[in-house]
Design a protein around this motif. Structure first.
Motif, PDB file in Angstrom:
ATOM      1  N   ARG A 184       0.827  -1.210   0.000  1.00 40.73           N
ATOM      2  CA  ARG A 184       0.000   0.000   0.000  1.00 40.73           C
ATOM      3  C   ARG A 184       0.860   1.259   0.000  1.00 40.73           C
ATOM      4  O   ARG A 184       0.490   2.290  -0.552  1.00 40.73           O
ATOM      5  CB  ARG A 184      -0.924  -0.016   1.221  1.00 40.73           C
ATOM      6  N   GLU A 189      -2.887  -2.206  -3.811  1.00 37.73           N
ATOM      7  CA  GLU A 189      -3.743  -2.899  -2.858  1.00 37.73           C
ATOM      8  C   GLU A 189      -4.369  -4.102  -3.552  1.00 37.73           C
ATOM      9  O   GLU A 189      -4.487  -4.143  -4.787  1.00 37.73           O
ATOM     10  CB  GLU A 189      -4.823  -1.982  -2.303  1.00 37.73           C
ATOM     11  N   ALA A 198      -2.929   2.345  -7.813  1.00 38.07           N
ATOM     12  CA  ALA A 198      -3.641   3.613  -7.649  1.00 38.07           C
ATOM     13  C   ALA A 198      -2.955   4.760  -8.388  1.00 38.07           C
ATOM     14  O   ALA A 198      -3.013   5.897  -7.947  1.00 38.07           O
ATOM     15  CB  ALA A 198      -3.797   3.947  -6.169  1.00 38.07           C
ATOM     16  N   GLU A 286      -8.777  16.842   2.526  1.00 40.85           N
ATOM     17  CA  GLU A 286      -9.230  16.349   1.227  1.00 40.85           C
ATOM     18  C   GLU A 286     -10.459  17.133   0.769  1.00 40.85           C
ATOM     19  O   GLU A 286     -11.390  17.361   1.539  1.00 40.85           O
ATOM     20  CB  GLU A 286      -9.547  14.854   1.323  1.00 40.85           C
ATOM     21  N   SER A 351      -0.628   9.172   0.783  1.00 45.94           N
ATOM     22  CA  SER A 351      -2.008   9.242   1.253  1.00 45.94           C
ATOM     23  C   SER A 351      -2.932   9.333   0.051  1.00 45.94           C
ATOM     24  O   SER A 351      -2.943  10.342  -0.661  1.00 45.94           O
ATOM     25  CB  SER A 351      -2.191  10.462   2.168  1.00 45.94           C
ATOM     26  N   TYR A 352      -3.690   8.266  -0.202  1.00 47.42           N
ATOM     27  CA  TYR A 352      -4.637   8.222  -1.305  1.00 47.42           C
ATOM     28  C   TYR A 352      -6.055   8.322  -0.734  1.00 47.42           C
ATOM     29  O   TYR A 352      -6.440   7.512   0.110  1.00 47.42           O
ATOM     30  CB  TYR A 352      -4.509   6.914  -2.080  1.00 47.42           C
ATOM     31  N   ASN A 354     -10.126   7.960  -0.353  1.00 51.06           N
ATOM     32  CA  ASN A 354     -11.173   7.040  -0.780  1.00 51.06           C
ATOM     33  C   ASN A 354     -12.306   7.858  -1.390  1.00 51.06           C
ATOM     34  O   ASN A 354     -12.706   8.903  -0.858  1.00 51.06           O
ATOM     35  CB  ASN A 354     -11.696   6.216   0.394  1.00 51.06           C
ATOM     36  N   CYS A 355     -12.837   7.385  -2.483  1.00 48.08           N
ATOM     37  CA  CYS A 355     -13.899   8.086  -3.202  1.00 48.08           C
ATOM     38  C   CYS A 355     -15.144   8.215  -2.316  1.00 48.08           C
ATOM     39  O   CYS A 355     -15.543   7.244  -1.658  1.00 48.08           O
ATOM     40  CB  CYS A 355     -14.226   7.347  -4.491  1.00 48.08           C
ATOM     41  N   ARG A 361     -10.413   3.317  -3.183  1.00 42.36           N
ATOM     42  CA  ARG A 361      -9.303   4.251  -3.253  1.00 42.36           C
ATOM     43  C   ARG A 361      -9.213   4.867  -4.648  1.00 42.36           C
ATOM     44  O   ARG A 361      -9.348   4.188  -5.660  1.00 42.36           O
ATOM     45  CB  ARG A 361      -7.999   3.526  -2.917  1.00 42.36           C
ATOM     46  N   SER A 363      -7.464   7.074  -7.863  1.00 48.46           N
ATOM     47  CA  SER A 363      -6.218   6.979  -8.614  1.00 48.46           C
ATOM     48  C   SER A 363      -5.602   8.362  -8.786  1.00 48.46           C
ATOM     49  O   SER A 363      -6.302   9.354  -9.019  1.00 48.46           O
ATOM     50  CB  SER A 363      -6.479   6.355  -9.984  1.00 48.46           C
ATOM     51  N   CYS A 397     -11.727   9.270  -9.618  1.00 47.81           N
ATOM     52  CA  CYS A 397     -12.477   8.011  -9.669  1.00 47.81           C
ATOM     53  C   CYS A 397     -13.292   8.044 -10.942  1.00 47.81           C
ATOM     54  O   CYS A 397     -14.230   8.847 -11.071  1.00 47.81           O
ATOM     55  CB  CYS A 397     -13.391   7.863  -8.444  1.00 47.81           C
TER      56      CYS A 397
END
Length: 410
Positions: A184, A189, A198, A286, A351-352, A354-355, A361, A363, A397
């Protein structure tokens, strides 16, 4: 050794006049003490690190550099010796990637050294993957996948083999956790038995018009001729958007991709990227935006306040050279960190987001360094900085048509 000055003076005489006599003029203990002192100093770009390594046997200096890097990852002088070793022997770290990964000399530097001899590096990483355990094994797996996309399916199956969701075996759970965490960190993932990445393999650099960035070195980064896309793309300025309650708000336009280059994970033929720079004033906050079929961009925030936009201009997209496909903040003075697609640039830990639509996660789509000029002054400056001079990242996303932005700095 209290000072390196006298050693340097003697060294200059030898390396210029009698290099073959270096081992007779210096003792091993002298060289070890000197290397330990010099390796812990700040980077000296004018210093001939490579000559030092050429003059003395490897076993005189390599153990000292290794010990310093394992004890202190940010020893700049030691990293310069590693660069010198790579220049003298490009295949050294490809054949022994475990040393490169153990020494932690920097992500971008590591990838450039592995890319120098990819076939040899793949074999070395496979050996490391098969013989190491714990986090070392999955660090090797991640670098193997980074180096070669064709390795991703087999690594996904290997990760799935240690994933036991309902197991009561603590050792199995720990193995699964270590494997997932290790991958990750590099944007991977497991989804089913597939290793999901991602970030897209396609990578471009934004090339701004002369003078737009104030003539700094990053603007003058050279790219191979013929690699620029034929179109120019609108950058900066302001556009109208909607807030969470449907009201009209001003958003800062980032980049319009028209057409969208292939390979970025964006199915639309045209994509407008925008954000509220006011909302993005807090580090690692975010900010999400829904992109509706009619072109409307809707922020999830109720309130959006005015903020100067980036100066509007036209940019070109240049395919990233192999040596610049993987970059890190702070690893060089000639780094162009305005990037579309490819591996993201994080200043701190990856740090990605999440939608907010599907929960998966997102991209990576765009990285923006500090230093972009604003249309009008703010807080006494016309140059935008992400905090103390960090980098912002945009994510996408495609299923939900949602973009997200965040940034971090030191």
């Amino acid at each position: 050794m209290a000072t390196t000055k006298s050693f340097d003076e003697r060294l200059d005489k030898v390396r210029y006049n009698e290099p073959s006599l270096a081992t007779a003029q210096f003792s091993r203990d002298e060289v070890v003490a000197y290397i330990e002192a010099k390796a812990q100093e700040k980077t000296d770009f004018g210093y001939p690190y490579r000559d030092v390594l050429k003059l003395f046997p490897r076993d005189w200096w390599l153990p000292s550099i290794e010990a310093i890097l394992k004890a202190r990852w940010n020893a700049d002088g030691a990293r310069c010796f590693v660069d010198a070793l790579f220049q003298a022997e490009p295949s050294y770290f490809a054949d022994a990637p475990h040393e490169l990964l153990d020494w932690n000399v920097g992500f971008a530097r590591t990838m450039r050294m592995l890319q120098a001899r990819p076939d040899v590096a793949r074999e070395g990483l496979r050996r490391m993957f098969e013989t190491r355990d714990g986090s070392d094994r999955w660090r090797a797996a991640a670098h193997l996948a980074l180096l070669d996309a064709s390795e991703e399916p087999s690594l996904g199956r290997a990760l799935a083999a240690v994933t036991v969701p309902d197991s009561s075996d603590d050792a199995a759970k720990r193995s699964m956790s270590i494997a997932q965490w290790g991958l990750r960190e590099y944007g991977y993932e497991l989804r089913g038995d597939t290793l999901h990445r991602a970030w897209p393999r396609a990578a471009f650099h934004l090339a701004f018009p002369p003078g737009y960035l104030g003539g700094r070195p990053k603007e003058a980064l050279e790219f191979p001729p013929g690699e620029a896309l034929p179109s120019t793309f609108a950058f900066g300025g302001a556009i109208e958007g909607r807030n969470a309650e449907g009201g009209r708000v001003r958003l800062e336009h980032i980049l319009t991709l028209d057409p969208v280059p292939p390979g970025l994970g964006v199915s639309a033929s045209r994509l407008v990227l925008a954000a509220s720079l006011w909302i993005l004033e807090d580090e690692r906050t975010e900010s999400f935006y829904r992109h509706h079929p009619d072109g409307t961009i809707e922020t999830e925030s109720d309130e959006v306040r005015p903020h100067p936009a980036f100066q509007s201009t036209q940019v070109r997209l240049v395919r990233s050279p192999a040596t610049k496909r993987f970059q890190s903040w702070g690893e060089g003075t000639d780094e162009n960190l305005y990037r579309l697609g490819g591996y993201p640039v994080f200043v701190q830990s990856p740090s990605y987001p999440n939608c907010i639509g599907c929960g998966l996660r997102m991209s990576h789509l765009l990285s923006l360094d500090s230093g972009l000029p604003l249309e009008e002054p703010r807080h006494g400056t016309t140059e935008h900085a992400w905090g103390s001079g960090g980098v912002a990242n945009g994510f996408w996303c495609d299923d939900c048509r949602i973009s997200a932005w965040s940034w971090d700095c030191t």
